[in-house]
Design a protein around this motif. Structure first.
Motif: not given
Length: 645
Positions: A37-41, A112-119, A121-124
């Protein structure tokens, strides 16, 4: 025991995902080690969100992920600037993701923004704004510093180290002469100079970062010397002085040069916006002078490559005669009435022209007029509007008047007279006078016999000629007449007024049939209401104490009855009637007391019954007394027999 329960629960969950989920495919394998699980970004800008030009800036993306197992997760990072993707990278490292901006420029400013994608699942992250201040000083280079008139030079303006969308501006003696938009840090402009002498050239630039822009300081200044070419256009006009309309003008356009070659040279001779002639080294033109308010403006223009030189002259021309004016007499004319049109030029140059040399022509297609004295035309007006123009001529010059539109007036027709709304005796009455045809304004006069009651002037199309009068007798209205006049010597008199006058109602009276003393049960009753005045009349019958009328009706007579077909004692009471007509005055009658008497047969029946009762009583009493008398006789007879014995 607790461990066994957990193992059993995990096994059941695995079976559920394998056999029950609708997107399960045979042969797929669920790896419990990839549960995460993506907890924080979050995103941060280092060393600060506000920096100066040349600072090394790091955009740091920090992500906290919780996962089971030891296998590294594949992470896809995306960096956005002002909503657009600027960098994307896939890595399996759990370290912070860094986006470097070495020696930042103003063009790096933005959100500026950052986005992560893991399998899947995404979070910005939230956005952080970076502001970079400071621009490099622009540098100007010219390929030459000495040029001749019309010669071209190349100017290059550079913004060292800058990036992004840049506007470059080039200035000649502080006046902006060119603008260039490029996506590089330099721009080239081709410059030409139309005036001789020294010109100071510099440049500047603006970096565009939507929605803001940042302007640089001015560049170095370079002085350019512009040398004159020894070529001069020459404009000659003959004659030069005291020129009148109709004079012949000769215009010459040429160049004067001592050393320079005239190859590739073009000459243009113009009057205002009209090109009169063109050529290579010399052109000329001949024309008749015409007067203009600002004079005749001539130009001799020389073009040789990019070199342009001009010579101009303004030539005043005296008017030979003024444009004619066309007038009509009389100022207003009726259909088929005589009229005179006069065409005349108010002024003329007496030193060049005599009045008799001016001739006038009238243009009136379809309605020719007779020509009398010079410029005077006579005839009759048409039945519809018509346009006329005239022309004055002298020494080959023609001038036209403005168009004169003659709109013949229409004589008014005999007026009609009528009552406006209603005529009620004793109240103000409005009388309307109107004609079917006739040009405005129209004067309407109301006559009563041989005396005028007043005059009204109608000037607007929907205006009405109304007169207010009052009468005491209906026949007085027949004495009124209307007169209309819109220009005749005498007005037209219309017919006398014929109208119905409503006389208000008076003397309302209620009477009954049969006579009051003859009203009895099971008979009929007529309530007759009569008035004096003008029908139609609306009648209403009332019984005292009852607010609602017994009946209401409208009659073309001044009387009307209301009948009770069969009456009873209940109809006894007081009655009255009301009436009104178009005068809207309500009159009320007297009250009549009606007493319904007993029916005759009831009286006879009661008398018969009474007589019968009396007869029965007499018979009863007779029998009674007779029986009494018999008893007394029997007693006496017994007494006598006793004595005898």
């Amino acid at each position: 025991m607790c461990v066994e329960m957990v193992d059993r629960l995990v096994s059941n969950l695995v079976l559920y995902f394998v056999f029950l989920l609708p997107d399960f495919h045979p042969g797929s394998v669920v790896n419990a080690q990839h549960m995460f699980t993506i907890r924080d970004i979050s995103l941060s800008v280092e060393p600060s969100t506000d920096v100066t030009r040349g600072t090394n800036v790091t955009v740091r993306c920090q992500v906290t992920v919780s996962s089971s197992g030891q296998e590294a997760l594949s992470r896809e990072y995306t960096i956005f600037k002002d909503g657009s993707i600027v960098y994307t990278k896939t890595t399996s490292s759990s370290e912070d993701f860094l986006y470097l901006l070495p020696e930042a420029r103003v063009s790096n400013s933005g959100k500026y923004k950052c986005k992560i994608n893991i399998e899947g699942k995404q979070s910005t992250s939230d956005a952080k704004k970076l502001s970079v201040t400071g621009l490099s000083k622009p540098v100007l280079h010219l390929n030459k510093e000495v040029v001749t008139e019309g010669e071209e030079l190349t100017a290059r303006c550079m913004a060292p180290g800058e990036t992004g969308s840049i506007f470059f501006y080039f200035y000649d003696n502080s006046k902006e002469v060119q603008e260039k938009r490029v996506n590089s840090n330099q721009a080239v402009a081709e410059l030409r100079f139309s005036s001789i002498g020294n010109h100071k050239i510099h440049c500047a630039y603006t970096v565009l970062i939507t929605p803001d822009s940042f302007k640089s300081e001015e560049s170095n200044s370079v002085t350019v010397s512009v040398k004159e070419i020894s070529i001069t256009p020459v404009l000659e006009i003959s004659p030069q002085y005291k020129i009148f309309e109709g004079d012949r003008l000769n215009i010459f356009c040429s160049v004067q040069t001592s050393q320079h070659s005239t190859e590739n040279m073009l000459l243009y001779l113009s009057e205002g916006t009209s090109l009169l002639s063109s050529g290579t080294t010399k052109v000329n033109h001949s024309m008749v002078a015409l007067a203009k308010a600002a004079g005749l403006m001539f130009e001799c223009r020389m073009e040789m490559g990019h070199l342009v030189k001009t010579a101009t002259k303004t030539l005043p021309v005296t008017e030979l005669f003024s444009a004619p004016t066309l007038t009509m007499s009389p100022a207003e004319v009726f259909q088929r009435e005589p009229m005179t049109l006069t065409c005349k030029s108010e002024s003329f140059a007496s030193e060049r022209l005599q009045r008799k040399e001016l001739t006038y022509t009238l243009y009136s297609l379809g309605n020719p007029l007779n020509s009398g004295d010079t410029g005077v035309f006579s005839g009759k007006a048409l039945q519809h509007e018509f346009n006329y123009t005239c022309t004055a001529r002298a020494k080959g010059i023609e001038k036209h008047s403005e168009t004169l539109t003659v709109r013949p007036r229409v004589f008014v027709s005999a007026p009609k007279i009528s009552v406006y709304d209603k005529a009620i005796l004793g109240k103000p009455i409005q009388i309307l006078c109107e004609s079917d045809t006739g040009s405005l304004p129209i004067n309407y006069t109301l006559w009563k016999g041989y005396h005028t009651e007043g005059t009204t002037r109608v000037q607007m199309p929907f205006q009405k000629a109304l007169f207010t009068v009052s009468t005491s007798k209906p026949e007085e209205l027949n004495k009124y007449m209307c007169e209309a006049n819109n220009g005749r010597e005498e007005g037209l008199l219309g017919a006398r007024l014929t109208a119905n006058v409503t006389v208000p109602l008076t003397h309302a009276m209620l009477s009954v049939l049969p006579a009051l003393q003859d009203i009895s049960e099971e008979g009929h009753l007529n309530l007759i209401c009569s008035v004096q005045g003008t029908p139609p009349v609306t009648f209403k019958w009332y019984r005292v104490g009852d607010p609602q009328p017994l009946n209401a009706t409208t009659s073309d007579n001044v009387y009307k009855d209301y009948e009770f077909p069969v009456i009873s004692k209940a109809h006894s009471g007081k009655y009255y009637c009301e009436a009104f007509n178009h005068a809207n005055n309500i009159v009320r009658s007297n009250e009549v007391t009606v007493e319904v008497r007993m029916a005759v047969w009831k009286k006879a029946l009661i008398g018969g019954i009474c007589l019968l009762i009396v007869t029965v009583l007499v018979l009863v009493f007779g029998l009674y007394f007779r029986s009494k008398r018999g008893k007394r006789d029997a007693a006496a007879e017994l007494s006598v027999r006793s004595v005898v014995l």
